[in-house]
Design a protein around this motif. Structure first.
Motif, PDB file in Angstrom:
ATOM      1  N   HIS A 210       0.773  -1.062  -0.151  1.00 13.74           N
ATOM      2  CA  HIS A 210      -0.177   0.224  -0.117  1.00 13.74           C
ATOM      3  C   HIS A 210       1.142   1.146  -0.236  1.00 13.74           C
ATOM      4  O   HIS A 210       1.906   1.518   0.844  1.00 13.74           O
ATOM      5  N   ILE A 211       0.203   2.392  -0.866  1.00 13.67           N
ATOM      6  CA  ILE A 211       0.854   3.672  -1.127  1.00 13.67           C
ATOM      7  C   ILE A 211       0.315   4.421   0.093  1.00 13.67           C
ATOM      8  O   ILE A 211      -0.173   4.826   0.331  1.00 13.67           O
ATOM      9  N   VAL A 212       2.201   5.336   1.026  1.00 19.03           N
ATOM     10  CA  VAL A 212       2.090   5.987   1.709  1.00 19.03           C
ATOM     11  C   VAL A 212       2.875   7.236   1.402  1.00 19.03           C
ATOM     12  O   VAL A 212       3.984   7.062   1.632  1.00 19.03           O
ATOM     13  N   GLY A 245      -2.704   7.400   3.003  1.00 17.74           N
ATOM     14  CA  GLY A 245      -1.193   7.245   4.308  1.00 17.74           C
ATOM     15  C   GLY A 245      -1.509   6.527   5.807  1.00 17.74           C
ATOM     16  O   GLY A 245      -2.225   5.197   4.970  1.00 17.74           O
ATOM     17  N   MET A 246      -0.840   6.139   5.694  1.00 14.75           N
ATOM     18  CA  MET A 246      -0.667   5.898   7.392  1.00 14.75           C
ATOM     19  C   MET A 246      -0.394   5.820   8.959  1.00 14.75           C
ATOM     20  O   MET A 246      -0.236   6.867   8.734  1.00 14.75           O
ATOM     21  N   VAL A 247      -1.837   4.717   9.290  1.00 11.68           N
ATOM     22  CA  VAL A 247      -1.737   5.761  11.342  1.00 11.68           C
ATOM     23  C   VAL A 247      -0.887   4.629  12.063  1.00 11.68           C
ATOM     24  O   VAL A 247      -1.210   4.068  11.804  1.00 11.68           O
ATOM     25  N   ASP A 258      -9.424  -2.353  10.764  1.00 11.39           N
ATOM     26  CA  ASP A 258      -8.024  -1.977   9.911  1.00 11.39           C
ATOM     27  C   ASP A 258      -9.023  -2.507   8.327  1.00 11.39           C
ATOM     28  O   ASP A 258      -8.053  -3.360   7.679  1.00 11.39           O
ATOM     29  N   CYS A 259      -9.404  -1.535   8.169  1.00 15.04           N
ATOM     30  CA  CYS A 259     -10.653  -2.010   6.680  1.00 15.04           C
ATOM     31  C   CYS A 259     -10.497  -1.113   6.016  1.00 15.04           C
ATOM     32  O   CYS A 259     -11.486  -1.463   5.055  1.00 15.04           O
ATOM     33  N   GLN A 260      -9.510  -0.490   6.214  1.00 10.95           N
ATOM     34  CA  GLN A 260      -9.231   1.031   5.027  1.00 10.95           C
ATOM     35  C   GLN A 260      -8.561   1.280   3.956  1.00 10.95           C
ATOM     36  O   GLN A 260      -7.970   2.135   2.938  1.00 10.95           O
ATOM     37  N   ARG A 261      -7.639  -0.341   4.010  1.00 13.79           N
ATOM     38  CA  ARG A 261      -6.589  -0.135   3.378  1.00 13.79           C
ATOM     39  C   ARG A 261      -7.062   0.330   2.027  1.00 13.79           C
ATOM     40  O   ARG A 261      -6.374   0.910   1.140  1.00 13.79           O
ATOM     41  N   ASP A 262      -7.810  -0.202   0.945  1.00  9.74           N
ATOM     42  CA  ASP A 262      -8.021  -0.287   0.180  1.00  9.74           C
ATOM     43  C   ASP A 262      -8.349   1.165  -0.576  1.00  9.74           C
ATOM     44  O   ASP A 262      -8.252   1.579  -1.690  1.00  9.74           O
TER      45      ASP A 262
END
Length: 285
Positions: A210-212, A245-247, A258-262
């Motif tokens: 995943h791009i951050v 982004g990443m939290v 953690d279900c919003q990765r896509d």
């Protein structure tokens, strides 16, 4: 130590916290009951749950006749037992945060003394520095409440702020070690940005595919209520402005969140070890 919790584990901890008061002893009870979880995670969960409990009951405690009853009971007990922590005992008895009860009673005391409602500034300064309260006994009891409350009060606010700063510094050090180019919140403010994440990467990275573009540091546990609030008030606006982004929830989070990765928001409980730098021809790190 377990940081990511499934809903069932989390509910078991929450259920146990319902019987606890925000005193120092409660942390030992939590740690003894859940030895596989870090003290920081347990304290964060307890604090979040206790604050929800207080928000639900605050209206009841703020009724003028209730405040008057607390004040008279405090006056009566402190006259009978001047050496005892009567304000702390009263807070535990009525199930109100010691620091919040101290605030109500100092406000009531000042009203009686001055004949008018004191400014928030005066009240806050006395709660931060109880020696300013013109009643030595009340000052001592307020200090006992502040020192023994692990969820509310000026001492907790200072500790939370310091822990937040410390984890932002840990994040900056990790990024520097990885030789990643970034701008932190202070640099972004200086550039005129108002609402920004803690870190914006000048060269994006990929984590677990995943791009951050940005990283937000949260020195707390990510429960459903606080995560939803952060999504609506912070994370989606960062996503709109800066991309995915990443939290990092340093004290863990509910795994189901953690279900919003896509959609572009990745959750982690520590700084990732498997970073791939994108752009400038850089490959895997």
């Amino acid at each position: 130590m377990k940081m990511k919790l499934c809903r069932a584990e989390y509910k078991t901890i929450v259920k146990f916290t319902e019987q606890l008061r925000p005193t120092r002893q409660c942390m030992k009870m939590l740690k003894d009951r859940f030895p596989n979880h870090s003290q920081s995670t347990l304290l964060s969960i307890f604090s979040l749950e206790y604050q929800k409990r207080m928000r639900r009951s605050l209206v009841k405690h703020h009724a003028p006749d209730v405040i008057e009853d607390y004040y008279q009971r405090y006056r009566s007990e402190s006259a009978k037992r001047p050496a005892d922590p009567v304000l702390l005992e009263l807070a535990n008895e009525v199930d109100l945060s010691p620091s919040l009860l101290a605030r109500l009673l100092v406000e009531r005391f000042l009203e009686e003394k001055e004949g008018a409602v004191s400014s928030k500034q005066v009240l806050n300064s006395m709660l931060r520095e109880p020696s300013l309260i013109p009643d030595l006994q009340l000052a001592r009891h307020v200090e006992q409440c502040t020192v023994n409350d692990c969820c509310y009060g000026p001492l907790v606010d200072c500790i939370k702020h310091a822990i937040g700063q410390e984890h932002e510094e840990i994040l900056r050090k990790k990024l520097t070690e990885e030789k990643l180019s970034f701008l932190d919140e202070n640099q972004l403010r200086a550039k005129g940005y108002d609402k920004t994440p803690d870190i914006i990467l000048e060269v994006p990275i990929a984590v677990e595919g995943h791009i951050v573009h940005w990283i937000e540091s949260k020195a707390s546990f990510g429960d459903e209520h606080s995560h939803r609030t952060y999504l609506n008030e912070q994370f989606w606006s960062y996503w709109n402005r800066f991309g995915p982004g990443m939290v990092i929830y340093w004290y863990g989070f509910l795994a189901e969140l953690d279900c919003q990765r896509d959609r572009g928001i990745l959750l982690k409980d520590c700084f990732p070890s498997d970073i791939v730098t994108l752009g400038h021809g850089a490959g895997s790190r």
